[in-house]
Design an enzyme around this catalytic site. Structure first.
Site, PDB file in Angstrom:
ATOM      1  N   ASP A  75       1.016   6.033  22.294  1.00  0.00           N
ATOM      2  CA  ASP A  75       1.489   4.964  21.423  1.00  0.00           C
ATOM      3  C   ASP A  75       0.296   4.439  20.634  1.00  0.00           C
ATOM      4  OD1 ASP A  75       3.786   3.321  20.774  1.00  0.00           O
ATOM      5  OD2 ASP A  75       2.835   1.669  21.839  1.00  0.00           O
ATOM      6  N   TYR A  77      -2.437   1.922  19.054  1.00  0.00           N
ATOM      7  CA  TYR A  77      -2.956   0.605  19.433  1.00  0.00           C
ATOM      8  C   TYR A  77      -2.112  -0.470  18.753  1.00  0.00           C
ATOM      9  CZ  TYR A  77      -7.276   3.038  20.901  1.00  0.00           C
ATOM     10  OH  TYR A  77      -8.195   3.854  21.512  1.00  0.00           O
ATOM     11  N   PHE A  88      -6.434   7.367  19.868  1.00  0.00           N
ATOM     12  CA  PHE A  88      -7.661   6.888  20.506  1.00  0.00           C
ATOM     13  C   PHE A  88      -8.696   6.337  19.524  1.00  0.00           C
ATOM     14  CE2 PHE A  88      -5.980  10.010  23.590  1.00  0.00           C
ATOM     15  CZ  PHE A  88      -5.845   9.180  24.694  1.00  0.00           C
ATOM     16  N   HIS A 197      -5.426   9.967  32.707  1.00  0.00           N
ATOM     17  CA  HIS A 197      -5.621   9.261  31.447  1.00  0.00           C
ATOM     18  C   HIS A 197      -6.892   8.420  31.529  1.00  0.00           C
ATOM     19  CE1 HIS A 197      -4.789   6.590  28.042  1.00  0.00           C
ATOM     20  NE2 HIS A 197      -3.912   7.502  27.645  1.00  0.00           N
TER      21      HIS A 197
END
Length: 237
Positions: A75, A77, A88, A197
């Site tokens: 998803d 930020y 990321f 993760h």
């Protein structure tokens, strides 16, 4: 505005030229027009990240025929000024989020690459690292608020399209959500790097997994150049 959307037009969701042909069948499906209408309506009523026109930044930065590595996020930020369409990554000047900070820590431990002063991952993308999120928009400050609206169908098609290429690719699946995409990948031709993760919730399992050296070793096995994982500092230009 949203009631004039036609299948494939995207209502502002315009794919980069390098991806249009390979994904033409997908953007022509009714769900994509519905997704575009949904995003347009959300933007009219709420603050949505990333800003309009940046939904496909990852595809823009890494053309289809240049993909060597696909790193799947979940998803965008959802805090101010963070999302810009690449998983990321954050723009220069934006505080580095915890997951990316942990990625930089592991990169240093793995390959001796020191953490940069910013989280802008364009240098990776330009080398063929497709930084793809499964969902490409989000309502401000509401994680997963655009989940289940059609983005997953579209990004699954992106993953399949990359898997269908003749040239082998390294797929990076971090966390249980990403690992569920494994059936989309032809593992007889491609390499999959799986692990925990990098978020603070699972970082203790992520640290020591050495994903960056695994990726470069796989690329070497394909007979192609490794990724230069250094992220240029911005303070010194």
């Amino acid at each position: 505005m949203t009631d004039t959307v036609e299948a494939g037009t995207g209502a502002g969701l315009e794919l980069p030229q390098a991806w249009q042909e390979v994904l033409a069948a997908e953007t022509g499906k009714p769900y994509f027009a519905e997704l575009a209408a949904f995003v347009a309506a959300q933007r009219a009523e709420h603050q949505v990240f990333p800003p309009a026109g940046q939904e496909f930044s990852a595809l823009e930065a890494t053309p289809y025929d240049k993909v060597r590595v696909l790193v799947l996020g979940q998803d965008p930020y959802h805090d101010d000024n963070q999302a810009h369409g690449m998983s990321f990554s954050v723009l220069p000047g934006v505080r580095i989020p915890p997951s990316l900070r942990n990625m930089f820590k592991e990169l240093d431990a793995d390959l001796g690459v020191p953490a940069p002063d910013n989280g802008y991952l364009m240098h990776w993308a330009e080398q063929g690292v497709l930084l793809l999120n499964a969902v490409l928009t989000v309502r401000a400050h509401e994680a997963n608020s655009h989940k289940g609206k059609g983005w997953e169908k579209f990004t699954d098609a992106v993953i399949k399209a990359v898997s269908d290429r003749e040239e082998p690719v390294v797929f990076v699946l971090w966390g249980n959500y990403a690992k569920k995409k494994l059936p989309l990948i032809d593992t007889t031709r491609h390499v999959v790097v799986q692990g925990a993760h990098p978020s603070p919730l699972s970082a203790r399992l992520f640290f020591g997994s050495r994903p960056f050296s695994q990726i470069n070793e796989a690329l070497g096995g394909f007979g192609v150049e490794p990724i230069d994982w250094r992220v240029p500092d911005v303070k010194n230009g």
